[in-house]
Write an enzyme that holds these catalytic residues in place. Structure first.
Site, PDB file in Angstrom:
ATOM      1  N   ASP A  11     -62.068  40.207  -3.176  1.00 17.17           N
ATOM      2  CA  ASP A  11     -62.840  38.595  -3.990  1.00 17.17           C
ATOM      3  C   ASP A  11     -63.914  38.724  -3.739  1.00 17.17           C
ATOM      4  O   ASP A  11     -64.459  38.686  -2.018  1.00 17.17           O
ATOM      5  CB  ASP A  11     -61.422  37.728  -3.663  1.00 17.17           C
ATOM      6  CG  ASP A  11     -60.350  36.826  -3.973  1.00 17.17           C
ATOM      7  OD1 ASP A  11     -59.934  37.750  -4.739  1.00 17.17           O
ATOM      8  OD2 ASP A  11     -59.870  36.029  -3.772  1.00 17.17           O
ATOM      9  N   ASP A 130     -52.734  33.636 -14.910  1.00 20.84           N
ATOM     10  CA  ASP A 130     -51.283  33.370 -13.992  1.00 20.84           C
ATOM     11  C   ASP A 130     -50.335  32.204 -13.949  1.00 20.84           C
ATOM     12  O   ASP A 130     -50.628  31.008 -14.898  1.00 20.84           O
ATOM     13  CB  ASP A 130     -52.939  32.488 -13.115  1.00 20.84           C
ATOM     14  CG  ASP A 130     -53.465  33.236 -12.955  1.00 20.84           C
ATOM     15  OD1 ASP A 130     -54.183  34.049 -12.749  1.00 20.84           O
ATOM     16  OD2 ASP A 130     -54.771  31.815 -11.891  1.00 20.84           O
TER      17      ASP A 130
END
Lengths: 253, 213
Positions: A11, A130
């Site tokens: 990330d 997701d």
């Protein structure tokens, strides 16, 4: 035989790795290029950068990160986050990304998947999903914005649609399992993988060695993604590969 | 000896940087070319490829680089094609039913496999070099080296003698071809870490022995 892929995910915000990677050999744990090189040296099969930068100005930094990584690591790199148009995608591919991952943008504009796939080939268009299990326990709903916003989409239906639009791969994250270390959602992964022709990367929940083997074996995943497990040095990529090889799962050594 | 110069064809695709960086990493000097006139004073020619075959072939034809590629290979000058670049060398492809450059007899077909074999064939797969004496395979194991693949179509050469390496994905397919100093790989050596760089290093070695044109 085709190896199952082990994929660390970094990330990145404003050109820095969030939380950092705790490798002893790394002088700057927040430098995404240094982290990429470390994973390259470990024998990671691919790398994913997730750009979680909020502002578009800072997002430009991601291009430099990708370019510097591509100059030093001769491995496939996927970049996700903030890509909303064909020109955004083209710029990222030209910076050196091999694949781009589309999540909210693909849901808002499914045509983007079709346009990008036609222009660049489906092999470089990843659709990230997701998904969170519904109260009935039998189906999964698609969420956007890091799992905050529910959509009307059923995960299996959306995966099928994304592939028919031109996705060449699905990056599937279980919102129920993400960050728990309780293991991947095997049922979810298998439901999606069996529904589509393209490879599925399982994400969310890795906490122990057998989690990798189970989702590859029973979940029919083509690849496994993990972030904190690798960053904190709980396991190294070679350790995971050794374990999988012992379980009879084909990995690249 | 100075670093061999290698022309890399830019046909509008996006992964040129990884190819040129790989060539630099093994000690050659890549020169990106867009038209036939720029292919000069180089020892080798590389045709990379990612995306759609139709665009790749159309770009080569519109610039006239298709003729450059054809004559370069006819003269047995050092040549390396990658992925779509390899597929472009054959007569026809099922991908959009297009005709390729026809340098080699044969066609490009889509994988036909049971559903457990995901398409695209994506990731690291091991190959077997069936021309083990090929300079492209120098220093690599005859069997078992892994390279990074990402493709839904694969080449079927008419002449089995053209096959340089094979790969198994629910059945054997052609992973690389080689004849003289012309080579092509279905996999991406520029994405295959050390083993992939060995392929580029071997190609540059072939080019270093060639005369400049």
């Amino acid at each position: 035989m085709l190896s199952r892929r082990i994929i660390p995910c970094l990330d990145v915000t404003a050109g820095r790795v969030v939380k950092g990677v705790k490798f002893q050999e790394l002088r700057d744990a927040g430098d995404p290029v240094a982290c990429a090189k470390a994973y390259d040296a470990q024998g990671a099969d691919e790398l994913i950068f997730l750009d979680i930068t909020a502002s578009s100005d800072e997002r430009k930094i991601m291009h430099d990160v990708v370019a510097a990584t591509a100059e030093q690591c001769f491995m496939p790199v996927t970049v996700g986050g903030g890509l909303r148009s064909v020109s955004d995608i083209e710029a990222m591919l030209k910076s050196g990304a091999d694949k781009v991952s589309l999540n909210t943008a693909a849901i808002k504009s499914p045509q983007l998947v079709a346009d990008a796939s036609l222009r660049f080939g489906n092999q470089c268009i990843v659709v990230a999903i997701d998904a969170k299990r519904e109260p009935d326990g039998k189906s999964w709903r698609v969420y956007t914005h890091g799992g905050r916003n529910p959509t009307e989409l059923d995960a299996v239906t959306w995966a099928r649609q994304a592939v028919s639009l031109g996705a060449g791969e699905i990056l599937l994250t279980s919102m129920d399992r993400d960050g728990t270390g309780a293991g991947y959602d095997i049922e979810l992964t298998r439901a999606i993988s069996d529904a589509v022709e393209v490879p599925v990367i399982a994400s969310g929940g890795a906490g122990a060695m057998d989690h990798f083997a189970d989702v590859l074996d029973q979940g029919h995943a083509s690849a496994v993604l993990a972030a904190s497990l690798f960053h904190f040095g709980t396991f190294t990529v070679p350790q995971v590969k050794q374990y999988l090889a012992n379980r009879g799962i084909p990995v690249r050594r | 000896m100075s670093a061999p110069k290698i022309a890399v064809i830019d046909n509008g695709i996006c992964n040129l940087r990884s190819v040129t960086k790989a060539l630099e990493a093994v000690g050659s000097t890549p020169v990106v070319v867009h038209e036939p006139g720029e292919v000069k004073n180089v020892e080798g020619l590389v045709l990379p490829g990612v995306g759609a075959l139709r665009d790749c072939v159309a770009a080569l034809r519109s610039t006239g680089l298709d003729r450059t590629v054809r004559s370069w290979i006819e003269e047995d000058r050092p040549f390396l094609a990658v992925c779509l670049g390899m597929q472009a060398l054959f007569e026809s492809s099922e991908e959009g039913n297009i005709s390729g450059l026809g340098v080699f007899r044969g066609k490009v077909i889509r994988f036909r496999r049971p559903p457990e074999y995901k398409i695209p064939h994506m990731g690291w797969n091991s190959v077997r070099f069936v021309q083990p004496e090929s300079p492209l395979a120098a220093g690599l194991s005859r069997e078992g080296e892994s390279f990074y693949f990402v493709h839904s179509f694969h080449c079927v050469p008419e002449d089995p003698g053209l096959v340089l390496a094979e790969c198994d994905y629910g059945g054997v397919f052609t992973a690389a071809i080689g004849r003289g100093r012309c080579f092509a790989t279905q996999f991406h050596p520029e994405k295959s870490q050390a083993k992939g760089l060995a392929i580029y290093r071997n190609f540059v070695g072939v080019a270093a022995g060639a005369t400049v044109r």
